[in-house]
Design a protein around this motif. Structure first.
Motif, PDB file in Angstrom:
ATOM      1  N   ALA A   1      -3.845  -6.262  -1.221  1.00  0.00           N
ATOM      2  CA  ALA A   1      -4.352  -4.912  -0.980  1.00  0.00           C
ATOM      3  C   ALA A   1      -5.637  -4.849  -0.146  1.00  0.00           C
ATOM      4  CB  ALA A   1      -4.533  -4.182  -2.308  1.00  0.00           C
ATOM      5  N   PRO A   2      -6.668  -5.659  -0.478  1.00  0.00           N
ATOM      6  CA  PRO A   2      -7.914  -5.515   0.292  1.00  0.00           C
ATOM      7  C   PRO A   2      -7.716  -5.753   1.787  1.00  0.00           C
ATOM      8  CG  PRO A   2      -8.277  -6.855  -1.656  1.00  0.00           C
ATOM      9  CD  PRO A   2      -6.800  -6.659  -1.535  1.00  0.00           C
ATOM     10  N   VAL A   3      -6.902  -6.744   2.148  1.00  0.00           N
ATOM     11  CA  VAL A   3      -6.655  -7.028   3.561  1.00  0.00           C
ATOM     12  C   VAL A   3      -5.760  -5.952   4.167  1.00  0.00           C
ATOM     13  CG1 VAL A   3      -5.759  -8.726   5.196  1.00  0.00           C
ATOM     14  CG2 VAL A   3      -6.886  -9.499   3.105  1.00  0.00           C
ATOM     15  N   LEU A   4      -4.742  -5.551   3.412  1.00  0.00           N
ATOM     16  CA  LEU A   4      -3.790  -4.559   3.930  1.00  0.00           C
ATOM     17  C   LEU A   4      -4.431  -3.200   4.158  1.00  0.00           C
ATOM     18  CD1 LEU A   4      -0.431  -5.205   2.064  1.00  0.00           C
ATOM     19  CD2 LEU A   4      -0.930  -5.505   4.485  1.00  0.00           C
ATOM     20  N   LEU A   5      -5.399  -2.843   3.310  1.00  0.00           N
ATOM     21  CA  LEU A   5      -6.010  -1.520   3.436  1.00  0.00           C
ATOM     22  C   LEU A   5      -6.686  -1.335   4.787  1.00  0.00           C
ATOM     23  CD1 LEU A   5      -7.469  -0.480  -0.012  1.00  0.00           C
ATOM     24  CD2 LEU A   5      -5.805   0.706   1.388  1.00  0.00           C
ATOM     25  N   GLU A   6      -7.267  -2.413   5.313  1.00  0.00           N
ATOM     26  CA  GLU A   6      -7.852  -2.350   6.648  1.00  0.00           C
ATOM     27  C   GLU A   6      -6.791  -1.901   7.647  1.00  0.00           C
ATOM     28  OE1 GLU A   6     -10.676  -2.598   8.449  1.00  0.00           O
ATOM     29  OE2 GLU A   6     -11.519  -2.336   6.439  1.00  0.00           O
TER      30      GLU A   6
ATOM     31  N   ALA B   1      -7.914  13.510  11.370  1.00  0.00           N
ATOM     32  CA  ALA B   1      -7.972  12.054  11.451  1.00  0.00           C
ATOM     33  C   ALA B   1      -9.120  11.510  10.603  1.00  0.00           C
ATOM     34  CB  ALA B   1      -8.128  11.609  12.905  1.00  0.00           C
ATOM     35  N   ILE B   2     -10.270  12.191  10.676  1.00  0.00           N
ATOM     36  CA  ILE B   2     -11.436  11.744   9.916  1.00  0.00           C
ATOM     37  C   ILE B   2     -11.165  11.871   8.420  1.00  0.00           C
ATOM     38  CG2 ILE B   2     -13.837  12.308   9.331  1.00  0.00           C
ATOM     39  CD1 ILE B   2     -14.123  13.139  12.338  1.00  0.00           C
ATOM     40  N   LEU B   3     -10.561  12.997   8.029  1.00  0.00           N
ATOM     41  CA  LEU B   3     -10.229  13.204   6.612  1.00  0.00           C
ATOM     42  C   LEU B   3      -9.380  12.065   6.094  1.00  0.00           C
ATOM     43  CD1 LEU B   3      -9.422  16.995   6.122  1.00  0.00           C
ATOM     44  CD2 LEU B   3     -11.267  15.631   5.111  1.00  0.00           C
ATOM     45  N   PHE B   4      -8.356  11.693   6.858  1.00  0.00           N
ATOM     46  CA  PHE B   4      -7.484  10.635   6.397  1.00  0.00           C
ATOM     47  C   PHE B   4      -8.234   9.319   6.246  1.00  0.00           C
ATOM     48  CE2 PHE B   4      -5.013   6.932   6.908  1.00  0.00           C
ATOM     49  CZ  PHE B   4      -4.128   7.103   5.850  1.00  0.00           C
ATOM     50  N   ASN B   5      -9.020   9.022   7.255  1.00  0.00           N
ATOM     51  CA  ASN B   5      -9.802   7.784   7.240  1.00  0.00           C
ATOM     52  C   ASN B   5     -10.680   7.688   5.990  1.00  0.00           C
ATOM     53  OD1 ASN B   5     -10.121   5.460   8.691  1.00  0.00           O
ATOM     54  ND2 ASN B   5     -12.026   6.140   9.620  1.00  0.00           N
ATOM     55  N   GLU B   6     -11.265   8.814   5.628  1.00  0.00           N
ATOM     56  CA  GLU B   6     -12.156   8.844   4.466  1.00  0.00           C
ATOM     57  C   GLU B   6     -11.383   8.612   3.168  1.00  0.00           C
ATOM     58  OE1 GLU B   6     -15.609   8.899   4.519  1.00  0.00           O
ATOM     59  OE2 GLU B   6     -14.989   8.454   6.576  1.00  0.00           O
TER      60      GLU B   6
ATOM     61  N   LEU C   1     -11.044  -0.305  -4.989  1.00  0.00           N
ATOM     62  CA  LEU C   1     -10.452  -1.628  -5.180  1.00  0.00           C
ATOM     63  C   LEU C   1     -11.493  -2.741  -5.127  1.00  0.00           C
ATOM     64  CD1 LEU C   1      -7.114  -1.530  -3.178  1.00  0.00           C
ATOM     65  CD2 LEU C   1      -7.415  -1.893  -5.622  1.00  0.00           C
ATOM     66  N   GLU C   2     -12.672  -2.406  -4.603  1.00  0.00           N
ATOM     67  CA  GLU C   2     -13.696  -3.426  -4.387  1.00  0.00           C
ATOM     68  C   GLU C   2     -14.261  -3.996  -5.686  1.00  0.00           C
ATOM     69  OE1 GLU C   2     -15.350  -4.811  -1.464  1.00  0.00           O
ATOM     70  OE2 GLU C   2     -13.365  -4.198  -0.788  1.00  0.00           O
ATOM     71  N   HIS C   3     -14.242  -3.204  -6.755  1.00  0.00           N
ATOM     72  CA  HIS C   3     -15.096  -3.534  -7.891  1.00  0.00           C
ATOM     73  C   HIS C   3     -14.802  -4.867  -8.563  1.00  0.00           C
ATOM     74  CE1 HIS C   3     -11.701  -1.647  -9.896  1.00  0.00           C
ATOM     75  NE2 HIS C   3     -12.078  -2.250 -10.990  1.00  0.00           N
TER      76      HIS C   3
ATOM     77  N   ALA D   1     -12.164   5.645   0.555  1.00  0.00           N
ATOM     78  CA  ALA D   1     -12.457   5.861  -0.864  1.00  0.00           C
ATOM     79  C   ALA D   1     -11.593   4.928  -1.718  1.00  0.00           C
ATOM     80  CB  ALA D   1     -12.197   7.322  -1.230  1.00  0.00           C
ATOM     81  N   LEU D   2     -10.340   4.768  -1.299  1.00  0.00           N
ATOM     82  CA  LEU D   2      -9.414   3.865  -1.994  1.00  0.00           C
ATOM     83  C   LEU D   2      -9.922   2.430  -1.947  1.00  0.00           C
ATOM     84  CD1 LEU D   2      -5.997   5.300  -1.309  1.00  0.00           C
ATOM     85  CD2 LEU D   2      -6.134   3.266  -2.708  1.00  0.00           C
TER      86      LEU D   2
END
Lengths: 251, 261
Positions: free
Chosen positions: A176-181, A233-238, A247-249, A242-243
């Protein structure tokens, strides 16, 4: 390089406000031809009134629906295809270079073929959106598989996990962390593909409208369209960001 | 064929003429050669041997993660055809917890794989965590726990389904010496409370003798059993025991065999 002790967001907002002010002034004073660049306030006003018309909202929904549909297909299918290829040595050997080649070809040159194959409706837009986004997902999945620990797969196997269970409970969280990029990039490619397809040949959608406005020299609407698409586009990026933070924690 | 007739006793481990030859391309590795032993239910048995003797290969066979080339293997009277964590619990070398799950969710993982209800999962996980003394730490993520605690969570995950046998592959190898001693005592406490059969692979002779009822000594590759030693030292065992004459004598005997194997 923080200048004085001003928070970054203040500086950033000031830059945006400054940009709008220069735009407004340039247009109002006649430094730039207002027919080519209407004042910022005019454009924002046009955008707001566009959003109030039912016809435009219908176009907007069409575009959003197509984009979401393509996104929902391209992201998981791309990720799973990439994973399946990467996890099989033979498939990996044969298919990886092909995916890289196709990735490097500009997708827009395939647009006429998509029209021949799928017509100019909803399905064609979605198909082209998927086609535009799926390769970045596959390529990122190739890389993301590397971050799946063999030991974790062995634990899943020792606990009797099926392939689907392993996919969901080990591959997905590890990758997930790599794919989210890539999800962010996929959205950009997908959105670009769909707007392009709408501008090229379509009866509906924001892209189609913007194409018409451009041909009819309706600059204020054209710029308003750009504004609305940018905000989308900006909304989606945000949302994706946030997701990511959520996942970072555990890392 | 007297020993391989079905024994109904839960927790017995029967291994007969087990041989494993790995083939990868041109290379063949003879990992295990004709291994036979029987472990009665409820016993604590360690497997020691020089590094690369196939201790871990043996354990992979015992937990159903690998296939033997020939021979028979039964746990609780039934052949081992593949992973079966409800019958054979397993604890790996590194704790191998999933970093994205809390300690509790890690312990629940094998139950989730079996589609057990959330409620049942929670009860079992709580009991298992309590057994390893970590009931207070269920909501922590692995990176928030010490190495010893992580390995305890891993033990809890191994026994959460109440298996007959617990197979452990050098579970304390990554821990520092003191934590290792504490974990040894902790494991003995859990073993005494649950009465499970434990098969414990280790390269520490002290650890093997200190913990076990029996020690199996494997030779260098291809692994064969060159000795089985009954450890008749009294229980509960204490740290002082490790410097007793009897303890040292056993250790020397094993060391001599491993060195010349």
């Amino acid at each position: 390089m923080a200048l004085f002790a001003i928070p970054d967001w203040v500086v950033r907002s000031a830059l945006v406000v400054g940009f709008l002010a220069v735009w407004e002034l340039g247009s109002r004073t006649g430094m730039v031809d207002p027919r080519l660049l209407p004042a910022a306030s005019t454009v924002i006003g046009t955008a707001l009134s566009l959003l109030e018309t039912a016809a435009f909202r219908a176009h907007l929904w069409t575009t959003i629906a197509q984009t979401m549909a393509a996104f929902i297909i391209a992201v998981p299918v791309g990720a799973i295809l990439g994973l399946l290829i990467a996890e099989r040595p033979y498939a990996s050997e044969v298919l990886k270079p092909l995916v890289f080649f196709v990735f490097s070809i500009p997708k827009s040159i395939f647009l006429p073929m998509f029209i021949l194959a799928f017509g100019i409706g909803f399905g064609q837009k979605v198909a082209f959106g998927v086609f535009s986004a799926i390769f970045i997902m596959m390529m990122t999945a190739f890389a993301a598989v590397e971050s799946v620990k063999r030991e974790h797969l062995m634990v899943a196997r020792a606990m009797g996990a099926s392939f689907i269970q392993t996919l969901r409970s080990v591959y997905a969280p590890s990758m997930a962390p790599v794919l989210l990029e890539a999800v962010r990039l996929a959205m950009i490619f997908n959105f670009t593909g769909i707007l392009l397809a709408e501008m090229y040949a379509s009866r509906s959608g924001v892209g189609n409208q913007m194409g018409l406005w451009g041909q009819n020299f309706m600059i204020d609407r054209l710029l308003a369209g750009i504004l609305i698409v940018s905000v989308l586009a900006i909304l989606f990026n945000e949302v994706v960001r946030a997701l990511e933070t959520r996942l970072e924690h555990w890392r | 064929m007297t020993t391989m007739t079905t024994v109904s006793a839960r927790g017995t481990v029967q291994v007969e003429n087990l041989t494993q030859i790995h083939r990868s391309g041109e290379r063949t590795t003879h990992a295990l050669d004709n291994i036979s032993f029987t472990i009665p239910a409820g016993k604590f048995v360690s497997v020691v041997g020089p590094s690369g003797c196939g201790k871990s290969s043996l354990l992979m066979l015992l937990v159903g993660l690998a296939q033997s080339t020939s021979g028979e293997l039964r746990v609780a009277g039934r052949p081992v055809a593949g992973p079966d964590p409800a019958r054979i619990g397993v604890v790996f070398q590194e704790a191998n917890l999933f970093p994205w799950l809390t300690a509790r969710k890690n312990v629940e993982f094998p139950l989730m794989i079996r589609n057990m209800s959330v409620k049942e999962r929670e009860t079992k996980a709580r009991d298992a965590l309590e057994l390893v003394g970590l009931d207070e730490f269920g909501d922590r993520y692995p990176h928030e726990l010490s190495g010893g605690m992580r390995q305890r969570v891993s033990i809890a995950r191994g026994i959460v389904q109440d298996p007959d046998v617990l197979m452990m592959d050098e579970p304390f190898a990554a821990l520092d010496e003191q934590t290792r001693m504490v974990m040894g005592d902790e494991l003995l406490r859990i073993w005494e409370r649950t009465g499970k059969t434990v098969v414990f692979v280790t390269h520490s002779l002290t650890e093997a003798i200190y913990l076990s009822d029996h020690v199996l000594v494997l030779s260098a590759r291809p692994g064969r059993i060159i000795d089985r030693i009954d450890i008749d030292l009294p229980r509960p065992r204490t740290f002082e025991l490790t410097s007793s004459a009897e303890f040292i004598q056993i250790r020397n005997r094993i060391w001599e065999q491993i060195r010349t194997a």
